[in-house]
Design a protein around this motif. Structure first.
Motif, PDB file in Angstrom:
ATOM      1  N   GLY A 580       4.571  -6.097  -6.623  1.00 22.83           N
ATOM      2  CA  GLY A 580       3.908  -5.730  -5.389  1.00 22.83           C
ATOM      3  C   GLY A 580       4.901  -5.147  -4.395  1.00 22.83           C
ATOM      4  N   PHE A 581       4.512  -5.152  -3.127  1.00 21.86           N
ATOM      5  CA  PHE A 581       5.369  -4.594  -2.081  1.00 21.86           C
ATOM      6  C   PHE A 581       6.359  -5.638  -1.601  1.00 21.86           C
ATOM      7  CE2 PHE A 581       1.659  -1.800  -1.743  1.00 21.86           C
ATOM      8  CZ  PHE A 581       2.275  -0.555  -1.624  1.00 21.86           C
ATOM      9  N   PHE A 582       7.576  -5.186  -1.288  1.00 22.61           N
ATOM     10  CA  PHE A 582       8.565  -6.098  -0.720  1.00 22.61           C
ATOM     11  C   PHE A 582       9.584  -5.265   0.043  1.00 22.61           C
ATOM     12  CE2 PHE A 582       9.993  -4.810  -4.891  1.00 22.61           C
ATOM     13  CZ  PHE A 582      11.345  -4.547  -4.732  1.00 22.61           C
ATOM     14  N   MET A 778      -3.070 -22.213   0.160  1.00 20.68           N
ATOM     15  CA  MET A 778      -2.915 -21.760  -1.223  1.00 20.68           C
ATOM     16  C   MET A 778      -1.753 -20.782  -1.367  1.00 20.68           C
ATOM     17  SD  MET A 778      -6.901 -21.148  -2.199  1.00 20.68           S
ATOM     18  CE  MET A 778      -8.123 -22.432  -1.907  1.00 20.68           C
ATOM     19  N   LYS A 779      -1.320 -20.199  -0.254  1.00 19.10           N
ATOM     20  CA  LYS A 779      -0.201 -19.240  -0.228  1.00 19.10           C
ATOM     21  C   LYS A 779      -0.416 -18.108  -1.224  1.00 19.10           C
ATOM     22  CE  LYS A 779       3.071 -22.569   1.620  1.00 19.10           C
ATOM     23  NZ  LYS A 779       4.365 -23.266   1.502  1.00 19.10           N
ATOM     24  N   PHE A 780      -1.677 -17.643  -1.281  1.00 20.56           N
ATOM     25  CA  PHE A 780      -2.011 -16.474  -2.093  1.00 20.56           C
ATOM     26  C   PHE A 780      -1.988 -15.270  -1.162  1.00 20.56           C
ATOM     27  CE2 PHE A 780      -4.952 -13.377  -3.916  1.00 20.56           C
ATOM     28  CZ  PHE A 780      -4.498 -13.310  -5.225  1.00 20.56           C
ATOM     29  N   TYR A 781      -0.859 -14.565  -1.125  1.00 24.59           N
ATOM     30  CA  TYR A 781      -0.684 -13.440  -0.217  1.00 24.59           C
ATOM     31  C   TYR A 781      -0.542 -12.157  -1.030  1.00 24.59           C
ATOM     32  CZ  TYR A 781       1.037 -17.358   2.662  1.00 24.59           C
ATOM     33  OH  TYR A 781       1.189 -18.555   3.309  1.00 24.59           O
ATOM     34  N   LEU A 782      -1.245 -11.123  -0.648  1.00 24.59           N
ATOM     35  CA  LEU A 782      -1.053  -9.791  -1.197  1.00 24.59           C
ATOM     36  C   LEU A 782      -0.487  -8.914  -0.084  1.00 24.59           C
ATOM     37  CD1 LEU A 782      -4.395  -9.384  -3.181  1.00 24.59           C
ATOM     38  CD2 LEU A 782      -2.140  -9.976  -4.091  1.00 24.59           C
ATOM     39  N   TYR A 783       0.615  -8.224  -0.350  1.00 24.40           N
ATOM     40  CA  TYR A 783       1.272  -7.421   0.676  1.00 24.40           C
ATOM     41  C   TYR A 783       0.962  -5.940   0.467  1.00 24.40           C
ATOM     42  CZ  TYR A 783       3.890 -11.570   1.929  1.00 24.40           C
ATOM     43  OH  TYR A 783       4.232 -12.831   2.359  1.00 24.40           O
ATOM     44  N   TYR A 784       0.880  -5.212   1.588  1.00 26.45           N
ATOM     45  CA  TYR A 784       0.649  -3.776   1.525  1.00 26.45           C
ATOM     46  C   TYR A 784       1.493  -3.083   2.591  1.00 26.45           C
ATOM     47  CZ  TYR A 784      -2.588  -4.698   5.425  1.00 26.45           C
ATOM     48  OH  TYR A 784      -3.142  -5.094   6.623  1.00 26.45           O
ATOM     49  N   ASN A 785       1.683  -1.792   2.396  1.00 27.96           N
ATOM     50  CA  ASN A 785       2.539  -0.983   3.271  1.00 27.96           C
ATOM     51  C   ASN A 785       1.656  -0.175   4.209  1.00 27.96           C
ATOM     52  OD1 ASN A 785       4.327   0.760   4.480  1.00 27.96           O
ATOM     53  ND2 ASN A 785       5.195   1.550   2.583  1.00 27.96           N
ATOM     54  N   GLU A 786       1.702  -0.508   5.494  1.00 33.08           N
ATOM     55  CA  GLU A 786       0.938   0.238   6.494  1.00 33.08           C
ATOM     56  C   GLU A 786       1.905   0.899   7.467  1.00 33.08           C
ATOM     57  OE1 GLU A 786      -2.957  -0.248   9.408  1.00 33.08           O
ATOM     58  OE2 GLU A 786      -1.802  -2.023   8.872  1.00 33.08           O
ATOM     59  N   LYS A 787       2.099   2.204   7.289  1.00 34.37           N
ATOM     60  CA  LYS A 787       2.938   3.015   8.175  1.00 34.37           C
ATOM     61  C   LYS A 787       4.354   2.465   8.290  1.00 34.37           C
ATOM     62  CE  LYS A 787      -1.039   4.467  10.935  1.00 34.37           C
ATOM     63  NZ  LYS A 787      -1.678   4.486  12.270  1.00 34.37           N
ATOM     64  N   GLY A 788       4.897   2.028   7.169  1.00 33.99           N
ATOM     65  CA  GLY A 788       6.277   1.558   7.169  1.00 33.99           C
ATOM     66  C   GLY A 788       6.458   0.108   7.544  1.00 33.99           C
ATOM     67  N   PHE A 789       5.355  -0.628   7.743  1.00 29.74           N
ATOM     68  CA  PHE A 789       5.426  -2.054   8.055  1.00 29.74           C
ATOM     69  C   PHE A 789       4.740  -2.844   6.946  1.00 29.74           C
ATOM     70  CE2 PHE A 789       5.564  -0.120  12.328  1.00 29.74           C
ATOM     71  CZ  PHE A 789       6.777  -0.653  12.762  1.00 29.74           C
ATOM     72  N   LEU A 790       5.386  -3.926   6.547  1.00 28.44           N
ATOM     73  CA  LEU A 790       4.848  -4.774   5.496  1.00 28.44           C
ATOM     74  C   LEU A 790       3.801  -5.712   6.097  1.00 28.44           C
ATOM     75  CD1 LEU A 790       5.474  -5.038   2.471  1.00 28.44           C
ATOM     76  CD2 LEU A 790       6.894  -7.004   3.022  1.00 28.44           C
ATOM     77  N   LYS A 791       2.574  -5.646   5.578  1.00 21.49           N
ATOM     78  CA  LYS A 791       1.472  -6.455   6.089  1.00 21.49           C
ATOM     79  C   LYS A 791       0.956  -7.391   5.001  1.00 21.49           C
ATOM     80  CE  LYS A 791       1.160  -4.370  10.145  1.00 21.49           C
ATOM     81  NZ  LYS A 791       1.369  -5.061  11.421  1.00 21.49           N
ATOM     82  N   ARG A 792       0.374  -8.505   5.437  1.00 21.26           N
ATOM     83  CA  ARG A 792      -0.085  -9.539   4.512  1.00 21.26           C
ATOM     84  C   ARG A 792      -1.610  -9.574   4.473  1.00 21.26           C
ATOM     85  NH1 ARG A 792       1.830 -13.193   7.135  1.00 21.26           N
ATOM     86  NH2 ARG A 792       3.866 -13.415   6.177  1.00 21.26           N
ATOM     87  N   TYR A 793      -2.159  -9.717   3.283  1.00 19.86           N
ATOM     88  CA  TYR A 793      -3.611  -9.757   3.098  1.00 19.86           C
ATOM     89  C   TYR A 793      -3.995 -11.050   2.393  1.00 19.86           C
ATOM     90  CZ  TYR A 793      -8.105  -8.603   0.839  1.00 19.86           C
ATOM     91  OH  TYR A 793      -9.393  -8.628   0.380  1.00 19.86           O
ATOM     92  N   ILE A 794      -4.930 -11.788   2.986  1.00 25.42           N
ATOM     93  CA  ILE A 794      -5.508 -12.983   2.372  1.00 25.42           C
ATOM     94  C   ILE A 794      -7.005 -12.731   2.219  1.00 25.42           C
ATOM     95  CG2 ILE A 794      -5.911 -15.466   2.574  1.00 25.42           C
ATOM     96  CD1 ILE A 794      -3.475 -15.643   4.363  1.00 25.42           C
ATOM     97  N   PRO A 795      -7.506 -12.591   0.994  1.00 29.09           N
ATOM     98  CA  PRO A 795      -8.943 -12.338   0.811  1.00 29.09           C
ATOM     99  C   PRO A 795      -9.779 -13.564   1.184  1.00 29.09           C
ATOM    100  CG  PRO A 795      -7.838 -12.623  -1.303  1.00 29.09           C
ATOM    101  CD  PRO A 795      -6.764 -12.643  -0.263  1.00 29.09           C
TER     102      PRO A 795
END
Length: 872
Positions: A580-582, A778-795
């Motif tokens: 994923g993203f890091f 649960m610490k189930f995090y999905l990360y994504y890249n939004e305009k050069g900043f790392l963001k966290r997504y929890i469904p």
């Protein structure tokens, strides 16, 4: 939470005007390049890292700064970097108009050096603001930014007493310590840690300074001797018992000695920022604390010639002058009252319990007279204990009396009448009852009590009840206080504020929590008035009656959510994936120049047209005037590439020196950007390089690569490990909850009506075997890249169906569907399920479709429809 919610309607009009300007300057709806205009490169990088990036703490928990902490440091930055204000008077002058003149009798007084006060409700995180200010000042100073001569690399952090000092010391550990506040929380951008060369010197330590910066952490008494204190001076002059103060006290004070090793070490530094915690102690003309800061400033001026203290930053919940408790400090720049802290749920929400039908008790013993209040407090304490024990958290009952004698009687009553609370469980605190030090712990008890205070929130600490004459002035920031029983008359609203203040700190930062106060007839009107003076309406707190005969019936409002072992068949196994993203620390020596697009433009096709100016009369197309406008451009290629490189580094928060980057960038532009090599000595070529379309193309190409370098993405891969939701930790919430038969958890909490309706749908659908709401535990995090900043997504949900299919589900209202962040979240979730296995799927459930169609059909039919139409 929208940080604009924190722009409170301040009771100080100058603060209100200032904060409105700060919000406007922040420009939060604009692109990143348009925000925070006018600040240094270092400041912009820090603001981006602090407030635009999603963070985790070292223990893996989600972290973000409170919006009020963001607003506070932004306000200080705005004052220094944008307003370029000299002091609070200068701020008044910049904002002064007829409307302010009608409100204020006069402007603020001029000060020898800038002093700014942060009026911060207890529990709103003022220590974090101190650290943000230190980091901002330090890095701008060592980076030699244009504002460096107004900032410091030396910081004098002063506490009023030993307890506050020890609390600060637990945070201000060297950065090499894992428990240092500088490491536990995201204050220092990645890659900058090695440049944070700062030494921490604790009170009474005299040690050589061998680093670029230094933090002196002390309590004020260490800066002067007892013989130098103002009471001692006045006592020597036989003035303490006299009402004749016509003798010049300043003359006496100035003749006293302020020299001691710590004072000397501090005053020999060149650049100092003073930070005062619990600063309501400072501002009195004859207080030693105030005098010692003035003496430090005098020493600096004598040695460095006009080099004053750079700043004095004061932090307090009650910024009132000691000599006049009705008068607020005039140098307040942030006003965050208790009402806002409660409304924003930064602190506990107070619940006021009122006892009714109390029988008359005839006794000389204070504890027996108040036995029903004590009993109510203990019973409610036990309810909180039942709630918190599974979370390995404590609940503390604080009982306040009016005299040490009465505290002794209450302590004895509890340990004799309540078998569950022995001498080991009940902490007795004697305090000074009269004089300027009223509320301070007796000297002979302070060391033992400080040891108890340091660990009182820990489950291994045996104390469950604290009995004290007062709630203690400050420093006892005990998060476990859940119940307060005040058994004393209250003569001032300030005492009521302090009562609440000591119990408002939260144990769980992302949950609503409550503080229960058991009042008596003398307390209710005072606490109501005090709350209203803080801007807290009766809608913000709850009164409830406790029938004396039904004391044990009360239940707290918080709910504990946890997996039930009896429902193991409803467990869901989640594969653990790597990738994923890091974040990737930039190594500019390895910058992938080979990835940059080549032969992008044809140099000969770029036409240079010098700007012209035309004039026409209104309503007439005839040109009446025409002028050629000089075209300003970089004539030297080195200036040109430095300019572009600075822009790239600023956008992507790169702190490295850009010198290694320049020659390769120059080589790329010369040999590869155009269809042929170019000559930088040709003025016409340089004109074309300065063309806006050329600059934009270069910017777009390099930006794309910089974004790839700054944030890396690798394919998701199975690790071979799984996570069972039955392993989730306990969750503490005060949100709306309901129990469901198809989940392993005792309750599910909801953030919206849509989530609740969807859970009801899952629970009653025959296709669904098990489901759960995805929680932070649960610490189930999905990360994504939004305009050069790392963001966290929890469904929102995990679902397991009867045909052994697994689903990650996101429910979304219509207003969020087309947002860019929503699209990025969908993509990263779909990437995850593709690698998780053939039986994993991602469903994006739109609100309107759910209510109008999906709610009426079976789950698997809904899933099939969404998956078949997900690209439409």
């Amino acid at each position: 939470m929208n940080s604009n919610d924190y722009l409170t309607s301040s009771q100080f009009p100058i603060v209100q005007q200032l904060l409105e300007k700060v919000i406007e300057w922040r420009n939060s709806d604009a692109n990143w390049e348009e925000r925070y205009k006018g600040v240094t490169k270092t400041t912009k990088q820090l603001l981006g890292f602090w407030f635009e990036t999603d963070h985790e703490t070292t223990d893996g928990n989600i972290f973000s700064f409170y919006p009020i902490q963001q607003l506070a440091i932004e306000t200080l930055i705005y004052i220094v970097e944008i307003l370029e204000a000299k002091d609070i008077l200068d701020i008044f002058n910049k904002f002064w108009d007829d409307s302010l003149a009608q409100i204020y009798d006069k402007k603020a007084e001029q000060s020898e050096f800038p002093k700014y006060c942060f009026k911060m409700a207890t529990g709103s995180g003022k220590t974090f603001i101190m650290v943000l200010a230190i980091i901002w000042s330090y890095f701008n100073f060592i980076n030699k930014e244009p504002i460096c001569d107004r900032l410091a690399n030396t910081f004098l952090v002063i506490a009023p007493n030993k307890i506050v000092y020890k609390r600060l010391k637990k945070d201000f550990l060297p950065i090499s310590s894992a428990n240092s506040i500088f490491r536990k929380y995201p204050f220092i951008p990645k890659g900058w840690e090695k440049f944070f060369d700062i030494q921490i010197i604790y009170r009474s330590e005299i040690t050589p300074i061998n680093k670029k910066g230094v933090i002196f952490l002390t309590n004020v008494h260490q800066l002067y001797s007892k013989q130098d204190s103002i009471p001692a001076i006045l006592k020597k002059a036989s003035l303490m018992s006299s009402s004749d103060y016509s003798i010049d006290k300043n003359d006496l004070i100035n003749k006293s000695s302020t020299e001691n090793p710590l004072f000397s070490s501090v005053s020999t530094r060149d650049n100092i920022m003073v930070i005062n915690d619990e600063a309501h102690h400072v501002h009195s003309e004859y207080l030693a604390w105030n005098r010692i800061i003035i003496e430090i400033n005098k020493a600096l001026k004598t040695r460095n010639n006009l080099n004053n203290i750079k700043f004095q930053l004061d932090f307090t919940a009650t910024p009132r002058y000691q000599t006049d408790q009705t008068k607020f400090f005039e140098h307040i720049i942030i006003d965050y009252p208790l009402s806002k802290a409660i409304h924003n749920k930064i602190v506990k929400i107070p619940k006021i319990g009122k006892l009714t039908h109390i029988p008359e008790v005839s006794s000389d013993n204070f504890a027996y007279i108040n036995q029903y209040q004590i009993q109510a407090g203990i019973r409610i304490l036990e309810e909180y204990e039942e709630l918190l024990t599974p979370l390995n958290k404590k609940a503390i009952l604080f009982i306040m009396t009016d005299k040490n004698k009465h505290a002794d009687e209450v302590w004895k009553f509890i340990v004799e009448e309540y078998p569950n609370y022995t001498k080991r469980n009940v902490l007795l605190i004697h305090t000074i009852e009269k004089g300027v030090n009223a509320g301070e712990i007796l000297d002979e008890e302070i060391d033992d009590l400080m040891d108890a205070a340091e660990t009182i929130d820990e489950s291994t600490n045996p104390y469950k009840i604290i009995v004290s004459v007062m709630m203690l002035k400050e420093g006892w920031d005990v998060k476990s206080v859940k119940v307060i029983v005040p058994l004393r008359s209250y003569e001032s609203n300030i005492l009521v504020e302090q009562t609440l203040g000591r119990g408002l700190r939260k144990q769980f930062q992302d949950q609503d929590e409550y503080l229960t106060v058991i009042e008596h007839e003398r307390f209710e009107p005072l606490i109501v008035n005090a709350l209203k003076k803080e801007g807290i309406s009766e809608d913000d707190f709850t009164f409830f009656d406790i029938e004396t005969s039904k004391i044990g019936d009360f239940r707290p409002s918080e709910i504990l959510i946890f997996p039930l072992h009896s429902k193991k068949e409803l467990d869901i196994e989640i594969p653990i994936l790597s990738g994923g993203f890091f974040y990737h620390i930039n190594s500019l020596e390895d910058f992938p120049w080979e990835k940059l697009e080549k032969q992008v433009m044809k140099i000969d096709e770029i036409k240079i047209q010098l700007p012209k100016y035309y004039e026409k009369e209104y309503g007439n197309d005839e040109i009446i005037r025409e002028l050629n406008i000089d075209f300003s451009f970089f004539q030297d290629i080195n200036d040109y590439i430095v300019h572009l490189t600075k822009h790239f580094f600023k956008k992507f928060h790169i702190s490295n020196s850009y010198q290694p980057f320049l020659p390769k960038f120059k080589k790329y532009l010369k040999n590869h950007f155009f269809e042929r090599s170019i000559d930088f000595l040709d003025e016409n070529i340089m004109l074309k390089l300065n063309h806006p379309l050329v600059i934009k193309k270069i910017y777009d190409i390099v930006t794309r690569i910089f974004s790839d370098v700054n944030i890396k993405e690798t394919e998701f891969k199975k690790s071979g490990k799984i996570y069972k939701i039955s392993e989730s930790g306990h969750q503490f919430t005060s949100k709306n909850v309901e129990s469901f038969k198809k989940t392993i958890f005792n309750y599910i909490s909801f953030d919206s009506a849509l989530e609740r309706e969807f859970a009801l749908y899952l629970d009653t659908d025959n296709d669904v075997k098990s489901f759960c709401k995805v929680s932070k535990q649960m610490k189930f995090y999905l990360y994504y890249n939004e305009k050069g900043f790392l963001k966290r997504y929890i469904p929102d949900f995990f679902v397991l169906t009867t045909n052994n299919q697994y689903y990650i589900i996101e429910t979304k209202g219509e207003v969020f569907i087309d947002k860019q962040s929503t699209k990025l979240k969908r993509k990263v979730a779909e990437d995850w399920v593709r690698k998780a296995g053939e039986n994993w799927n991602y469903l994006f459930v739109e609100e309107n479709l759910f209510y109008n169609t999906f709610q009426k059909i079976p789950f698997l039919e809904m899933a099939k429809f969404i998956l078949e139409n997900k690209n439409e």
